[in-house]
Write an enzyme that holds these catalytic residues in place. Structure first.
Site, PDB file in Angstrom:
ATOM      1  N   ASN A 167       0.801  -1.227   0.000  1.00  0.00           N
ATOM      2  CA  ASN A 167       0.000   0.000   0.000  1.00  0.00           C
ATOM      3  C   ASN A 167       0.831   1.274   0.000  1.00  0.00           C
ATOM      4  OD1 ASN A 167       0.791  -0.522   2.644  1.00  0.00           O
ATOM      5  ND2 ASN A 167      -1.107   0.211   3.547  1.00  0.00           N
ATOM      6  N   GLU A 262       4.597  -3.361  12.354  1.00  0.00           N
ATOM      7  CA  GLU A 262       3.456  -2.456  12.190  1.00  0.00           C
ATOM      8  C   GLU A 262       2.391  -3.232  11.438  1.00  0.00           C
ATOM      9  OE1 GLU A 262       0.688  -0.532  11.108  1.00  0.00           O
ATOM     10  OE2 GLU A 262       1.951   0.280   9.512  1.00  0.00           O
ATOM     11  N   CYS A 296      -3.732   0.800   6.763  1.00  0.00           N
ATOM     12  CA  CYS A 296      -3.899   0.250   8.112  1.00  0.00           C
ATOM     13  C   CYS A 296      -4.521   1.255   9.073  1.00  0.00           C
ATOM     14  CB  CYS A 296      -2.561  -0.245   8.654  1.00  0.00           C
ATOM     15  SG  CYS A 296      -1.265   1.008   8.653  1.00  0.00           S
TER      16      CYS A 296
END
Length: 500
Positions: A167, A262, A296
């Site tokens: 992303n 993450e 996210c």
């Protein structure tokens, strides 16, 4: 030489299709080739060399050998190289952005934001951080003496594995690479298989910037490559951004090694009865539908107070209906396709699950190929969304709440805790609610898709371990080292008598 590859419309050096950059040399992957596709058209873009475990081990060995000299390089030299990377990045940022759009379907304006505003500057920011990264001198408190000197320094770990997602393919990887290298580590980078050439374009700059061979190595391929990398015993630290499941697998494989993970998030955005509804609606549009929700920090769950629920939903649907969806290379479009079939399938499954439970589904935009419409789900109950997890798609689950306390309770039911967004004009109330939310960051009167590049970023619970950006990243990939001196002099009184 430069060559136009297939129908990508972009010219780049054919060596970038090799599959590996190891010890400063572009090498063919040992496991054949794989195909990268255009999510907008579904057509093949290019074939890229695929690496295997032997390539991984060769890259780790190169990084290990380079570590000795690189870790002893002066911080001024490292900073100079990092600044040069930023300068080179500026010249390539536009073609990188266009390649990101081609390979992962990211709208071109968001792709430009990534390469110009985030990726390139990461290297200059890392340069400034390492020049200002401080140790400390500690007082002697254990014995009654003036002879002791305690000095706290930081040492690099060694070889760091960097595994980056689709992303933000050039941004997240650049943050990790820049800061890990600034601290004196060497790197083996496994980028996403969905954006191989844009990432190889970043790697192409390393030599010209002045990084010695072996300091940063690139290996292309699939999950097996990343799995082999994190299990290599010569890897001393791991950076990973991606799914919670993969993050858990990495954690199990690295119980005694520093990690910065993450992982996923699911919002929420909480809208209280005293919120500025118009601004909250715009924040929800950005929070849920920026890059088709493949972020996210997306505000996938939206909790709205019953007093303003109807007004919010009406305005939210109108604003969502106004989004332009289509070819991501067209700057006038707000949303493009999803990146790959797995993301599409998960989105479809989550929506059908909500539908089967009696929820109301409103969708805006095309549903063909990898295109999935911006979707607003209402008529929900608390039980319907419990344990749902992250969709990573343009999906907004709008739940009516009776109080801020209820919103906090529901937020605490999720295993994820990355970023929450809270909307209220009462800042004292907002402060207390923010403290009660189990999230790494809480944005007050701001979309969940806001982050500051010099502030700590990371999540709680199953949203990750550690904090990235700025000196927090340097903390993650260095080890504190205490050096104790006894200078001699007056005879020590070695009786234990702490100074506290």
């Amino acid at each position: 030489m430069s060559k136009l590859i297939n129908d990508s419309g972009l010219s780049f050096n054919e060596k970038l299709l090799s599959g590996a950059l190891i010890n400063g040399k572009w090498l063919p992957g040992s496991a054949g080739r794989f195909t990268a596709y255009d999510p907008h058209t579904g057509k093949a873009l290019h074939e890229v060399g695929r690496c295997n475990g032997s390539d991984v081990d060769e890259a780790v060995e190169a990084a290990k050998k380079a570590f000795s000299s690189w870790s002893q390089t002066s911080v001024q030299t490292r900073a100079k190289i990092l600044r040069k990377m930023h300068e080179l990045f500026k010249d390539r940022a536009e073609v990188m952005a266009q390649m990101v759009t081609k390979e992962v379907g990211k709208p071109i304006m968001a792709a430009r934001e990534e390469t110009f505003e985030y990726s390139g500057p990461s290297y200059s920011k890392a340069a400034e951080e390492i020049l200002r990264y401080r140790g400390s001198s500690l007082p002697s408190t254990q014995e009654k003496t003036t002879n002791k000197r305690l000095v706290l320094t930081h040492r690099p770990l060694g070889v760091v594995a960097v595994i980056s997602p689709f992303n933000f393919p050039t941004d997240i990887s650049s943050i990790a690479i820049a800061h890990a290298a600034a601290a004196g580590n060497t790197i083996v980078w496994k980028p996403t298989e969905y954006c191989p050439v844009a990432c190889a374009m970043v790697a192409e700059l390393f030599e010209e910037a002045g990084f010695p061979p072996g300091v940063i190595n690139l290996i292309q391929g699939f999950g097996d490559v990343g799995a082999h990398l994190v299990r290599n015993e010569d890897v001393k630290g791991v950076f990973f951004t991606g799914s919670t499941k993969t993050g858990e697998d990495i954690a199990r494989a690295n119980p005694l090694r520093p990690m910065l993970l993450e992982l996923g998030g699911d919002g929420p955005q909480i809208v209280l009865e005293d919120a500025d509804i118009d601004r909250a609606v715009q924040a929800a549009v950005i929070g849920a539908f920026y890059y088709s929700g493949q972020v996210c920090t997306s505000s996938e769950r939206v909790f709205v107070h019953e007093a303003v629920y109807d007004e919010f939903v009406t305005k939210f649907k109108a604003a969502t209906a106004a989004l332009k969806v289509g070819d991501p290379s067209d700057p006038s479009n707000d949303m493009g396709p999803l990146c790959n079939p797995a993301v599409l399938e998960r989105a479809q499954t989550h929506v059908e699950d909500m539908r089967s439970k009696g929820a109301i589904i409103d969708q805006y935009g095309p549903q063909e190929g990898l295109y999935f419409p911006a979707t607003i789900v209402t008529g929900l109950t608390r039980e319907m969304i419990k344990g749902k997890g992250e969709s990573f798609a343009p999906l907004a689950l709008v739940l009516k709440i009776a109080s801020a306390e209820e919103a906090v309770e529901i937020a605490n039911e999720s295993e994820l805790g990355l970023v929450a967004s809270l909307w209220s004009k009462d800042l004292a109330k907002a402060w207390r609610i923010a403290e009660a939310l189990p999230h790494g960051s809480v944005n007050i009167n701001e979309t969940s898709n806001y982050w500051d590049q010099l502030a700590p970023f990371g999540g709680a619970g199953k949203s990750g371990v550690g904090r990235e950006l700025s000196h927090w990243f340097l903390d993650s990939f260095t080890e504190p080292k205490l050096i104790v001196f006894d200078l001699g002099g007056p005879e020590d009184d070695r009786r234990i008598e702490g100074g506290w």
